[in-house]
Enzyme design. Sequence first.
Site, mmCIF file in Angstrom:
data_model
loop_
_atom_site.group_PDB
_atom_site.id
_atom_site.type_symbol
_atom_site.label_atom_id
_atom_site.label_comp_id
_atom_site.label_asym_id
_atom_site.label_seq_id
_atom_site.Cartn_x
_atom_site.Cartn_y
_atom_site.Cartn_z
ATOM 1 N N SER A 125 0.925 -1.363 0.072
ATOM 2 C CA SER A 125 -0.039 -0.024 0.132
ATOM 3 C C SER A 125 0.792 1.235 -0.037
ATOM 4 O O SER A 125 1.904 1.336 0.570
ATOM 5 C CB SER A 125 -0.773 -0.037 1.198
ATOM 6 O OG SER A 125 -1.580 1.012 1.665
ATOM 7 N N TYR A 149 -1.273 -0.487 10.939
ATOM 8 C CA TYR A 149 -1.619 -0.903 9.698
ATOM 9 C C TYR A 149 -0.631 -0.819 8.825
ATOM 10 O O TYR A 149 0.143 -1.669 8.287
ATOM 11 C CB TYR A 149 -3.070 -0.541 9.132
ATOM 12 C CG TYR A 149 -3.226 -0.656 7.855
ATOM 13 C CD1 TYR A 149 -2.899 0.325 6.669
ATOM 14 C CD2 TYR A 149 -3.424 -1.982 7.181
ATOM 15 C CE1 TYR A 149 -3.165 -0.178 5.311
ATOM 16 C CE2 TYR A 149 -3.651 -2.282 5.952
ATOM 17 C CZ TYR A 149 -3.272 -1.277 4.998
ATOM 18 O OH TYR A 149 -3.426 -1.560 3.557
ATOM 19 N N LYS A 153 2.427 -3.385 6.843
ATOM 20 C CA LYS A 153 2.797 -3.570 5.400
ATOM 21 C C LYS A 153 4.041 -3.395 5.210
ATOM 22 O O LYS A 153 4.733 -3.925 4.424
ATOM 23 C CB LYS A 153 1.883 -2.439 4.476
ATOM 24 C CG LYS A 153 0.314 -2.551 4.437
ATOM 25 C CD LYS A 153 0.159 -4.061 3.815
ATOM 26 C CE LYS A 153 -1.377 -4.007 3.606
ATOM 27 N NZ LYS A 153 -1.713 -5.500 2.941
HETATM 28 C C1 WQD Z 1 -8.981 9.908 0.998
HETATM 29 C C2 WQD Z 1 -9.184 11.546 1.356
HETATM 30 C C3 WQD Z 1 -9.410 12.096 3.604
HETATM 31 C C4 WQD Z 1 -13.135 10.048 4.292
HETATM 32 C C5 WQD Z 1 -6.605 4.851 3.345
HETATM 33 C C6 WQD Z 1 -5.439 4.145 4.081
HETATM 34 C C7 WQD Z 1 -4.632 3.389 2.863
HETATM 35 C C8 WQD Z 1 -5.506 2.648 1.948
HETATM 36 C C9 WQD Z 1 -6.438 3.669 1.526
HETATM 37 C C10 WQD Z 1 -5.628 0.485 2.546
HETATM 38 C C11 WQD Z 1 -8.465 12.071 2.407
HETATM 39 C C12 WQD Z 1 -10.771 12.404 2.900
HETATM 40 C C13 WQD Z 1 -11.951 10.663 3.721
HETATM 41 C C14 WQD Z 1 -14.131 11.162 4.673
HETATM 42 C C15 WQD Z 1 -12.795 12.867 3.976
HETATM 43 N N1 WQD Z 1 -5.908 1.617 2.429
HETATM 44 N N2 WQD Z 1 -12.004 12.069 3.485
HETATM 45 N N3 WQD Z 1 -14.105 12.303 4.338
HETATM 46 O O1 WQD Z 1 -6.500 7.853 3.944
HETATM 47 O O2 WQD Z 1 -5.734 8.321 1.367
HETATM 48 O O3 WQD Z 1 -5.909 5.973 2.514
HETATM 49 O O4 WQD Z 1 -7.385 4.270 2.420
HETATM 50 O O5 WQD Z 1 -4.627 0.084 2.018
HETATM 51 O O6 WQD Z 1 -3.854 2.418 3.548
HETATM 52 O O7 WQD Z 1 -4.436 5.023 4.702
HETATM 53 O O8 WQD Z 1 -8.070 7.028 2.081
HETATM 54 O O9 WQD Z 1 -10.272 7.374 1.350
HETATM 55 O O10 WQD Z 1 -9.454 7.510 3.729
HETATM 56 O O11 WQD Z 1 -9.224 9.390 2.321
HETATM 57 O O12 WQD Z 1 -12.713 14.084 3.744
HETATM 58 O O13 WQD Z 1 -15.229 10.594 5.307
HETATM 59 O O14 WQD Z 1 -10.488 11.595 1.738
HETATM 60 O O15 WQD Z 1 -9.110 13.371 4.340
HETATM 61 O O16 WQD Z 1 -7.892 13.430 2.183
HETATM 62 P P1 WQD Z 1 -6.481 7.354 2.478
HETATM 63 P P2 WQD Z 1 -9.370 7.711 2.150
#
Ligand code: WQD
Length: 337
Positions: A125, A149, A153
């Site tokens: 990841s 997490y 990885k």
């Molecule tokens: C994306 C953007 C949030 C939810 C995570 C894990 C990573 C991988 C993918 C497993 C960010 C914003 C999110 C919400 C928001 N998982 N957001 N409101 O954090 O880039 O990655 O998922 O492998 O390891 O860390 O993805 O979709 O959670 O967030 O504003 O309700 O959306 O701040 O900028 P992220 P995400």
Amino acid sequence: MKSILVTGGTGFIGSHTVLELLANNYQVVVMDNLRNSKIESLKRVEKLSNMHVDFHKIDLLDKPALSGLFNKYKFDGVIHFAGLKAVGESVEKPLLYYTNNITGTLNLCEVMQENQVKNLVFSSSATVYGNPDQSPLTENESLSAVNPYGQTKLTIEFILKDLQHADSDWNISLLRYFNPVGAHKSGDIGEDPHGIPNNLMPFITQVAVGKLKELSVFGNDYPTPDGTGIRDYIHVVDVAIGHIKALEKLREKPGLVTYNLGTGKGSSVLDMIQAFENANSVKIPYKFAPRRPGDAAICYADVSKAERELNWKAKYSLQEMCRDAWNWQTKNPTGFD
Ligand code: WQD
């Protein structure tokens, strides 16, 4: 290399990859403990492919059962998805994550070694880049973990590097996913998170379908053009195809190779809301909320290495990601239930 074991093959990326493997004439066996996914996803894959897939409900912590599986089949390679992946949960329950993800992978590698199966594609990841201070990110960036997490990885990547260094018969591909979203065009398989989604896209689709009231945008004071976080969203089918290409690469006996699976383009949270609304003619009510601890401002991939060495490039647009995610959600308002 024809016979492939897919661990975690009933999950979001796993199920889409199984479908692509079948389309490429691989013989596939799936194992999963069904802790975070449902067997229904595999039934849908069988229906879509018109092919049967042997399934075994096995937990990677059950090493005797795992050995039994390798006695039953002669695998040519393994694609290893199985693992817990909720960042927030990993902070609350680190031992659960270290045991499940790391011990599970050690069991898998030991049983593979005992059975002379030494071709492995590992689901890593972009989280191993920690909190990057610049993008695009190449595979040579410094690595760090900002949560348990991500530490699992990163640790597994080091374990696999040491394993391949000690025994050059191993051929291993580490695939670092950025932000997989969307669903197969049929809308029959897709992302089915437990409870309130942590990730942006499933939260948006659940707001759009009326399951959730409004989206909280975590922070609008980041150093980005519109103040919201920027990520590299990639269609899950593009990610699945990347696994086929990674398997083909292992035939060249490359040793251990690492690839970013992203589009190379960054999109902000507001970009995603806009793209989703335009693609599906729906309104996504949202409000700005404080930043989520641990979130990076900007994180997107340099994908030139995968394009060059895997002859792979993401094809789907943000519009198609949003359209396919919505198609899945409207056809399955309660997921696979
Ligand atoms: C994306 C953007 C949030 C939810 C995570 C894990 C990573 C991988 C993918 C497993 C960010 C914003 C999110 C919400 C928001 N998982 N957001 N409101 O954090 O880039 O990655 O998922 O492998 O390891 O860390 O993805 O979709 O959670 O967030 O504003 O309700 O959306 O701040 O900028 P992220 P995400």
